[in-house]
Design an enzyme around this catalytic site. Sequence first.
Site, short mmCIF file in Angstrom:
data_model
loop_
_atom_site.label_atom_id
_atom_site.label_comp_id
_atom_site.label_asym_id
_atom_site.label_seq_id
_atom_site.Cartn_x
_atom_site.Cartn_y
_atom_site.Cartn_z
N LYS A 18 0.81 -1.22 0.00
CA LYS A 18 0.00 0.00 0.00
C LYS A 18 0.85 1.28 0.00
O LYS A 18 0.37 2.35 -0.40
CB LYS A 18 -0.93 0.01 1.21
CG LYS A 18 -2.13 -0.93 1.09
CD LYS A 18 -3.15 -0.39 0.11
CE LYS A 18 -4.43 -1.20 0.16
NZ LYS A 18 -5.46 -0.63 -0.74
N SER A 21 1.05 -9.66 -0.04
CA SER A 21 0.74 -8.23 -0.07
C SER A 21 0.90 -7.51 1.26
O SER A 21 0.96 -6.28 1.30
CB SER A 21 -0.69 -8.02 -0.58
OG SER A 21 -1.62 -8.72 0.24
#
Length: 514
Positions: free
Chosen positions: A62, A315
């Site tokens: 992110k 992720s």
Amino acid sequence: MKKIYSFSHAPCPAEYLRAALRSHVYEVAQITPLQIMNKLSERLENTILVKREDRQPVHSFKLRGAYAMISSLNETQKSSGVITASAGNHAQGVAFSATRLGITSLIVMPINTADIKIDAVRDFGGKPLLCGANFDEAKIKAMYLADKHQLTFIPPFDHPTVIAGQGTLAMELLQQDAHLDRIFVPVGGGGLAAGVSVLIKHLMPQIKVIGVESAESASLCAALSAGMPVWLHKVGVFAEGVAVRCVGNETFRLCQEYLDDVITVDNDAICAAIKDLFEDVRAIAEPSGALALAGMKKYIQRYAIRGERLAHVLSGANINFHELRYISERCELGEQREALMAITIPEKKGSFLEFYKILGNRSVTEFNYRFNGSKNVCIFIGIRLKHGRSERNTIVQEILANGFHVVDLSDDEMAKLHVRYMVGARLFQPLQERIFSFEFPEAPGALLKFLHTLGANWNISLFHYRNHGTDYGRVLAGFELSNQKESEFKEYLSKLGYEWHDVTTNPVFEVFLN
């Protein structure tokens, strides 16, 4: 260069590529390793590679999108400050990015956000503001404050500049291994999947890109089915990093055009993938971080893929430590390495030995029952498997062939979540009873509210609650309840305001608790 953070048009692949190439993300982001998973590669007969985005400074991809967006703001926007709404990795990416650029950041987080995430935002220089019971309520507050104080809202996924920032990951993948056959990416709001797929298909269209969603929050699948983004009535929060009720408009446009396929996986499969990552590369992934691997494994099995080079994105690794207890309990089921069954045997000496002989050399992982004076007793048993579902079916047939009654509970959520901890709590006298499951935000006072609302008015005959370190608590409760009082009772449930289901007819209740 014309900046693409305006929604005045839908950027083409070439514009996304130029934006990714000229992005400033590497002022803060790392080029993360693409690491081989040797054990899993051998087991699955493919070359399995993991893109280690848990190695970023905020332990999540992110950071790429957040920094790309914030660094592209003009001086007036930077001087006014930024704001976002997030309970997880995006919040930390915004706080880290803003601080690095000397910009103030306000992060609106749901009130039930884990302390570890609130502390992380504060440590990265952001100012956390707790508001709302969930992400959607927090976002409403953030948008209001953005307008009131002239702050720039940094969206978590649905913005071209954010998407282009996430797309830098695709360029790294191609530089690290240009011979990949397929890439698996997790999907929540769709920012990463959109960024990776549009760049991969523009540069090397022969590589397949597959999105992976949690079955509890499959907003992209719902959108693809409807032909447009749609709102899910409810999403599960186990894989909270992808717990998004509606995929973005721009992310949907790109995913619909450039993703080759989408697959969904359940929580047990995610838990098994977390274990695989730990055993192979010693990474401790958060549930959404292991989502792509869970989908890859399911895809390999479904389409009998062999001899390919397959990459997946780890992720994120911002996990609540207490959640690992739940994960460790469920990973064996997700990998089809354990079966849970209810077996009825005669209540007499030697019965267990007689039954155990049927299992042969198989290991028993769990065995629960309680003497109750009846002629027959039902035991709750866990059995270690070597050959997955096919072996489960074989065991069931062998048990039936030897005259015992068996119920396979391996796919029964109520059995896995509650009843395995409650076996033996049976009634010794008739009772008019109904059983309900409840879900409520894991916040201070939530359980007390539950007991105050129902416990003071209705006789609770059964109760099970277990904190798994997630954002939502789950309760299984029984109530002494006549048919005449049922409608009045359900009025109380409406006042309670928690998600509830009547599970009285669930077979596992009839077997063990009735």
